[in-house]
Design a protein around this motif. Structure first.
Motif, PDB file in Angstrom:
ATOM      1  N   GLU A 181     -13.733   2.582   2.829  1.00  0.00           N
ATOM      2  CA  GLU A 181     -12.978   3.724   2.295  1.00  0.00           C
ATOM      3  C   GLU A 181     -13.476   5.031   2.915  1.00  0.00           C
ATOM      4  N   ASP A 202     -15.096   5.435   5.775  1.00  0.00           N
ATOM      5  CA  ASP A 202     -14.757   5.464   7.204  1.00  0.00           C
ATOM      6  C   ASP A 202     -13.292   5.840   7.407  1.00  0.00           C
ATOM      7  N   TRP A 203     -12.411   5.242   6.603  1.00  0.00           N
ATOM      8  CA  TRP A 203     -10.977   5.521   6.738  1.00  0.00           C
ATOM      9  C   TRP A 203     -10.677   6.980   6.387  1.00  0.00           C
ATOM     10  N   ILE A 213      -1.483   5.911   8.373  1.00  0.00           N
ATOM     11  CA  ILE A 213      -2.063   4.600   8.639  1.00  0.00           C
ATOM     12  C   ILE A 213      -2.041   4.290  10.129  1.00  0.00           C
ATOM     13  N   ILE A 252      -7.034   4.347  13.474  1.00  0.00           N
ATOM     14  CA  ILE A 252      -6.758   4.597  12.050  1.00  0.00           C
ATOM     15  C   ILE A 252      -6.153   3.351  11.404  1.00  0.00           C
ATOM     16  N   LEU A 307      -8.932   0.879  10.795  1.00  0.00           N
ATOM     17  CA  LEU A 307      -9.738   1.254   9.632  1.00  0.00           C
ATOM     18  C   LEU A 307      -8.970   1.041   8.331  1.00  0.00           C
ATOM     19  N   TYR A 308      -7.667   1.321   8.350  1.00  0.00           N
ATOM     20  CA  TYR A 308      -6.837   1.109   7.169  1.00  0.00           C
ATOM     21  C   TYR A 308      -6.785  -0.379   6.816  1.00  0.00           C
ATOM     22  N   ARG A 351     -10.090  -1.458   5.388  1.00  0.00           N
ATOM     23  CA  ARG A 351     -10.194  -0.979   4.002  1.00  0.00           C
ATOM     24  C   ARG A 351      -9.355  -1.847   3.075  1.00  0.00           C
TER      25      ARG A 351
END
Length: 99
Positions: free
Chosen positions: A23, A25-26, A48, A55, A58-59, A62
């Motif tokens: 979370e 990191d995102w 996103i 991104i 990372l999304y 997460r």
């Protein structure tokens, strides 16, 4: 804590830590991206990213961590319920001592 719950609790704690890191990191990546494209942030676009972008990666990480956390929580609650049922079923026992 009951020994049967210790493993489930450690899995839950690790899943929680993994989600918190994903979370953070995102969110940091979204903030950094909003500095590059400020109008996207002002219009409340979901950030996103495109497939293959950092991104989006990372999304997805997460999202996976959130799913694992949810499953770990459900399994922990299920194990806690089983332990309570076992303990409730035992109840007080009478002991007969013969001389």
């Amino acid at each position: 804590m009951h020994p049967d719950l210790q493993l489930r609790r450690s899995v839950l704690v690790r899943a929680s830590l993994r989600f918190e890191k994903a979370e953070a990191d995102w969110r940091a990546a979204v903030i950094k991206a909003s500095e590059l494209v400020p109008q996207a942030h002002r219009h409340s676009y979901w950030s996103i990213g495109h497939p293959g972008s950092r991104i989006r990666e990372l999304y997805n990480r997460r999202d996976k961590a959130l799913n694992l956390l949810t499953v770990a929580l459900l399994k922990f609650e299920s194990a806690r319920h089983r332990v309570r049922e076992r303990q409730a079923g035992r109840g007080p026992r009478a002991v007969l001592l013969l001389a």
